[in-house]
Design an enzyme around this catalytic site. Sequence first.
Site, short mmCIF file in Angstrom:
data_model
loop_
_atom_site.label_atom_id
_atom_site.label_comp_id
_atom_site.label_asym_id
_atom_site.label_seq_id
_atom_site.Cartn_x
_atom_site.Cartn_y
_atom_site.Cartn_z
N ASN A 1 26.03 27.31 -19.96
CA ASN A 1 25.01 26.20 -20.43
C ASN A 1 23.65 26.82 -20.76
OD1 ASN A 1 24.19 27.10 -17.80
ND2 ASN A 1 24.85 25.25 -16.69
N ARG B 1 14.48 28.20 -11.44
CA ARG B 1 14.58 27.74 -9.99
C ARG B 1 13.56 27.26 -9.44
NH1 ARG B 1 19.21 27.16 -11.31
NH2 ARG B 1 20.89 28.02 -10.51
N GLN C 1 17.74 20.74 -3.34
CA GLN C 1 18.61 19.90 -4.05
C GLN C 1 19.49 18.91 -3.38
OE1 GLN C 1 17.20 21.95 -8.50
NE2 GLN C 1 19.46 21.85 -7.77
N HIS D 1 18.19 17.80 -11.81
CA HIS D 1 18.75 19.23 -12.38
C HIS D 1 19.61 18.67 -13.48
CE1 HIS D 1 19.93 23.57 -11.22
NE2 HIS D 1 19.79 23.35 -12.65
#
Length: 386
Positions: free
Chosen positions: A147, A285, A314, A333
């Site tokens: 990704n 991050r 998260q 995210h």
Amino acid sequence: MSKIVCVLYDDPVDGRPKTYARDDLPHLDRYPGGQTLPTPQGIDFTPGELLGSVSGELGLRNFLESHGHELVVTSDKDGDGSVLDRHLHDAEVVISQPFWPAYLTAERIAKAPNLKLAITAGIGSDHVDLSAAIEHGVTVAEVTYCNSISVAEHVSMMILSLVRNYLPSYQWVVDGGWNIADCVTRSYDLEGMHVGTVGAGRIGLAVLRRLKPFDVHLHYTDKHRLPAEVEAELGLTFHASPREMVPGCDVVTINAPLHPETENLFDDELLGSMKRGTYLVNTARGKIVDRDAVVRALESGRLAGYAGDVWFPQPAPADHPWRTMPNHGMTPHVSGSTLSAQARYAAGTREILECWFDGRPIRDEYLIVQGGQLAGTGAHSYTAAT
Ligand code: NDP
């Protein structure tokens, strides 16, 4: 027979989609730089469908059950008595995505005597305590490159969105207004600005390449310099450290892994060294920036905008200050979990599992920890104390 526990994000609030916006995905031959896309022996899903949520199961159920394994899929990963915790004691494999990370802490790894493989269906294995994985002989693997371009596109979108003041302008339309002056009083052209990336690896370099046509001045800092021909092709200015680079930038994007060198890197001091009105985009991050220092910098105007999709923890709690700070363009995210990316990391996860159960080597580029030490990509990108 092995137990595989797969932690995925929840399904859409209206349930699994029955149709999709598009009928297919473009065909890609290779990643930039030549690495091949995942090469599983087969797949049991339709590329372009939702795979990363609980009902998508990363398309793994037929494959695993037909080989006699047990697959547990859950989104319930935190708090006492979570489904993840209840299955850890006899799980051999835990699969998780950075978007909805199953934090494999040292404590959890100690409670999982059968755990042998932790797969990140995506990139970035900082949710796994790598030192504990090393100590307990757990192999850690991720789907390197799956990704990277998805994130680079998201970064480019967020930079433009902040500089052009896109989100507030869109909101005026939704609210029934035509308030041009309200929209444009924070709107600029990107052209001519100085844009710098902290980290020029797969994502950082792809961002630099995508921004080049906007006629900006491009800067980067990294532990290693890029080849001279790449610097010349993109007109890059190299800086030895973030501290040297950020004061001269109008836009800064963070594309380095979270490890001890980068944790809390953007604190009050570094943010305070930036020009008034700098834009900061962080899709790397959440812990690379000091949460409250970012809020202070936005409130003071040191930062003109902050955008990104990475938080800590998260999912972010409802009262996380980044939800309400001024001039932000945060999303959950999502940058690395487009339907396009999901097809690649589901296939990569299947490839890793096929190798694991067939006793074949996992690709070096997918390895983070193996045989009680950092290995492959992990040996290059991580330190065991993360
Ligand atoms: P790469 O390993 O290809 O690139 C990271 C670069 O950062 C490397 O060139 C590395 O240097 C450099 N770097 C490491 N430490 C520092 C430092 N202290 N200062 C400056 N540069 C540093 O990783 P990717 O580009 O693929 O991904 C980057 C990060 O993005 C991932 O670690 C992950 O955390 C995040 N990510 C986020 C996603 C999302 O969905 N939002 C999805 C995918 C990744 P060198 O290698 O030379 O040591």
